[in-house]
Design an enzyme around this catalytic site. Structure first.
Site, short mmCIF file in Angstrom:
data_model
loop_
_atom_site.label_atom_id
_atom_site.label_comp_id
_atom_site.label_asym_id
_atom_site.label_seq_id
_atom_site.Cartn_x
_atom_site.Cartn_y
_atom_site.Cartn_z
N CYS A 102 -4.24 -4.98 -1.01
CA CYS A 102 -2.83 -4.93 -1.08
C CYS A 102 -2.38 -6.36 -1.13
CB CYS A 102 -2.23 -4.24 0.00
SG CYS A 102 -2.73 -4.60 1.70
N GLU A 152 4.09 0.48 5.11
CA GLU A 152 3.19 -0.86 4.84
C GLU A 152 2.74 -0.51 3.22
OE1 GLU A 152 2.06 -3.45 6.47
OE2 GLU A 152 2.66 -2.58 8.50
P1 NAD Z 1 -0.73 6.05 -2.45
O1 NAD Z 1 0.82 5.51 -2.26
O2 NAD Z 1 -1.04 6.67 -3.90
O3 NAD Z 1 -1.34 7.15 -1.48
C1 NAD Z 1 -1.20 6.70 -0.14
C2 NAD Z 1 -1.39 7.85 0.79
O4 NAD Z 1 -0.35 8.69 0.57
C3 NAD Z 1 -2.56 8.99 0.27
O5 NAD Z 1 -3.17 9.35 1.76
C4 NAD Z 1 -2.13 9.96 -0.79
O6 NAD Z 1 -2.74 11.31 -0.36
C5 NAD Z 1 -0.62 10.01 -0.07
N1 NAD Z 1 0.16 10.33 -1.25
C6 NAD Z 1 -0.11 10.03 -2.45
N2 NAD Z 1 1.23 10.72 -3.33
C7 NAD Z 1 1.90 11.17 -2.36
C8 NAD Z 1 3.27 12.13 -2.31
N3 NAD Z 1 3.72 12.06 -3.55
N4 NAD Z 1 3.82 12.50 -1.28
C9 NAD Z 1 3.12 12.37 -0.12
N5 NAD Z 1 2.09 11.66 -0.09
C10 NAD Z 1 1.29 11.30 -1.12
O7 NAD Z 1 -1.38 4.73 -2.43
P2 NAD Z 1 -3.15 4.40 -2.77
O8 NAD Z 1 -3.07 4.53 -4.10
O9 NAD Z 1 -3.91 5.22 -1.97
O10 NAD Z 1 -3.14 2.85 -2.32
C11 NAD Z 1 -2.91 1.79 -2.86
C12 NAD Z 1 -1.21 1.31 -2.85
O11 NAD Z 1 -1.35 1.11 -1.35
C13 NAD Z 1 -1.03 -0.06 -3.59
O12 NAD Z 1 0.08 -0.12 -3.75
C14 NAD Z 1 -1.40 -1.23 -2.35
O13 NAD Z 1 -0.81 -2.62 -2.53
C15 NAD Z 1 -0.80 -0.34 -1.01
N6 NAD Z 1 -1.60 -0.77 0.30
C16 NAD Z 1 -0.71 -1.35 1.05
C17 NAD Z 1 -1.34 -1.87 2.33
C18 NAD Z 1 -0.50 -2.52 3.38
O14 NAD Z 1 -1.18 -2.68 4.43
N7 NAD Z 1 0.59 -2.97 3.00
C19 NAD Z 1 -2.77 -1.86 2.48
C20 NAD Z 1 -3.56 -1.06 1.65
C21 NAD Z 1 -2.82 -0.66 0.31
#
Ligand code: NAD
Length: 453
Positions: free
Chosen positions: A241, A207
């Protein structure tokens, strides 16, 4: 193996999660947990993000409770094996699809709706009979702590566990022999998750995010469009998002639309939104600096004020923006709304189609032919005609992206389906045997030609 994964996998094998009674009881327990922990959840959301009580309750707690109610109501039906037709070649047999859990699921959550996005997938996963490990976001540590406490109080770790931590912790979990990975987060991290999962061929749902366009055509009800866009964009200070990322407006209605949006920004957030106690802050300094930098693109026509000490950015509209500006290159994920214009709808369609497929798209316009043209010619995850965000709260609509905005979907029955393996079974009769399939059967070739010739 990680001790929690080991514990959950061996407990799952004992079959405790499979009965209808168990699954229903767990869903109801989760609803009770949300009621008991309502105050700590709201306080944590206020502390980490300054979410107002109304926004926090509506978008996190109420959303989850309604998902649980829907699951509890439908679960028995969803769990039933599906009978399928028996072709002539299978005469005498029964054919059906059994609904089976995968096993141990990892749910990785982001920070923007840190309770909802951690627990909504869990509802589907436990309805489908899995055990679950939740990895909440480290950027909302108070919420993450509350999540851990409440799950520990209501569920044993061999069934549901919360493992807190940063990307290193997540990467270690991704090396475990998991049965399913459900990831919500950014596109770049989604790619890492899929790569890691591919090493063990673990199925994934991704997602993700991206830039969701909002088209406002010349025949739109401008005042209502402005009201619904302002609501969709500035809820949670744009950290949604599926928030409208940018506006793509017919040039004839741009001035009227901006004027109307300015009116609604003032109506919803007051003359000075930075002093509005109910207005959500940007999650941390890094994101505050990232979003503030977008104010250098184009010209600020509404908002533009900042308060670094509170990590707040006023709802801001940017005019005179070009596609080459930085604000049009990244997902904004903050309260900054660039406005671009088009002259013909085809121009807007071509431009959007030349970019990655969006997670959401919103179209404002009254003419049904043009509404259909948008739906027929642009691929995107989901969206609304004449509204923003509202598709996400209908449990009958699966929610997910396409292309770069993600793969797979959930909510309502699609959550149950996502965490369910469909096992196809032919239960053959032993009362007789049809010989046409065996080598040397004269009838075999005739039958094949009759059916498939
Ligand atoms: P992110 O990708 O930075 O982090 C998400 C999760 O991944 C966190 O739990 C984090 O600890 C983990 N993570 C981060 N870097 C990682 C790595 N290198 N390896 C493994 N795990 C890692 O996202 P965010 O900043 O928390 O959220 C914002 C993003 O999420 C935006 O792009 C937004 O559009 C998207 N989002 C999508 C939805 C959806 O339902 N499609 C909903 C909410 C947010």
């Amino acid at each position: 193996m990680h001790p929690t994964v080991k514990l959950q996998k061996s407990w799952f094998k004992e079959g405790h999660t499979k009965s209808y009674a168990f699954r229903k009881e767990q869903l109801l327990k989760m609803k009770k947990m949300l009621t008991t922990f309502e105050k700590p959840i709201l306080n944590a959301l206020k502390f980490d993000m300054n979410k107002s009580e109304y926004e926090a309750y509506a978008s996190e707690i109420a959303f989850l409770k309604s998902e649980i109610d829907h699951h509890v109501k439908q679960l028995k039906t969803w769990m039933q094996p599906t009978k399928v037709k028996t072709p002539l070649t299978h005469t005498g047999s029964k054919n059906f699809i059994r609904k089976e859990p995968y096993g141990t699921v990892l749910v990785i959550a982001p920070w923007n709706y840190p309770v909802q996005l951690a627990l909504a997938p869990v509802i589907g996963a436990i309805a489908a009979g899995n055990t679950v490990i939740i990895k909440p976001s480290e950027l909302t540590p108070t919420v993450s702590w509350v999540l851990k406490k409440m799950i520990e109080q209501y569920f044993p770790p061999h069934f549901i566990a919360v493992i807190e931590g940063d990307k290193e912790v997540t990467q270690k979990l991704l090396e475990q022999p998991l049965d399913y990975i459900f990831f919500t987060g950014s596109v770049p991290v989604g790619k890492i998750i899929m790569e890691k999962a591919s090493k063990q061929l673990i199925p994934v749902t991704l997602e993700l995010g991206g830039k969701s366009p909002t088209i406002v055509h010349k025949d739109a009800n401008i005042d209502l469009a402005a009201k619904r866009i302002v609501w969709g964009k500035f809820t949670n200070a744009g950290q949604t998002c599926i928030a409208p990322d940018y506006l793509y407006v017919h040039h004839e209605v741009k001035a009227d639309l901006i004027r109307a949006m300015k009116k609604y920004i003032q109506q919803f957030y007051g003359e000075n939104p930075l002093d509005n106690e109910e207005y959500t802050k940007i999650v941390n300094q890094t994101h505050f600096e990232r979003v503030s930098a977008y104010l250098d693109s184009g010209t600020v026509v509404v908002g533009g004020s900042l308060d670094e000490s509170k990590h707040k950015i006023a709802p801001t509209i940017l005019d005179q923006v070009s596609w080459e500006d930085q604000v049009m290159k990244d997902e904004i994920f903050g309260p900054v709304l660039p406005v671009l214009t088009y002259h013909a709808l085809d121009e807007a369609i071509d431009k959007i189609n030349s970019r990655p497929k969006p997670l959401a798209l919103y179209y404002f316009g009254e003419n049904e032919v043009e509404q259909q043209r948008i739906l027929n010619s642009i691929s995107f995850g989901g969206g609304c005609i004449n509204d923003t965000l509202y598709h996400i709260i209908n449990p009958h609509l699966p929610f997910g992206g396409v292309g770069e905005s993600g793969m797979g979907s959930y909510h309502g029955k699609r959550s149950f389906d996502t965490f369910t393996h469909e096992k196809s079974i032919t239960k053959q009769t032993t009362r007789f045997d049809q010989n046409f399939r065996y080598p040397g059967s004269q009838l075999g070739m005739a039958v094949l030609k009759k059916f498939f010739g």
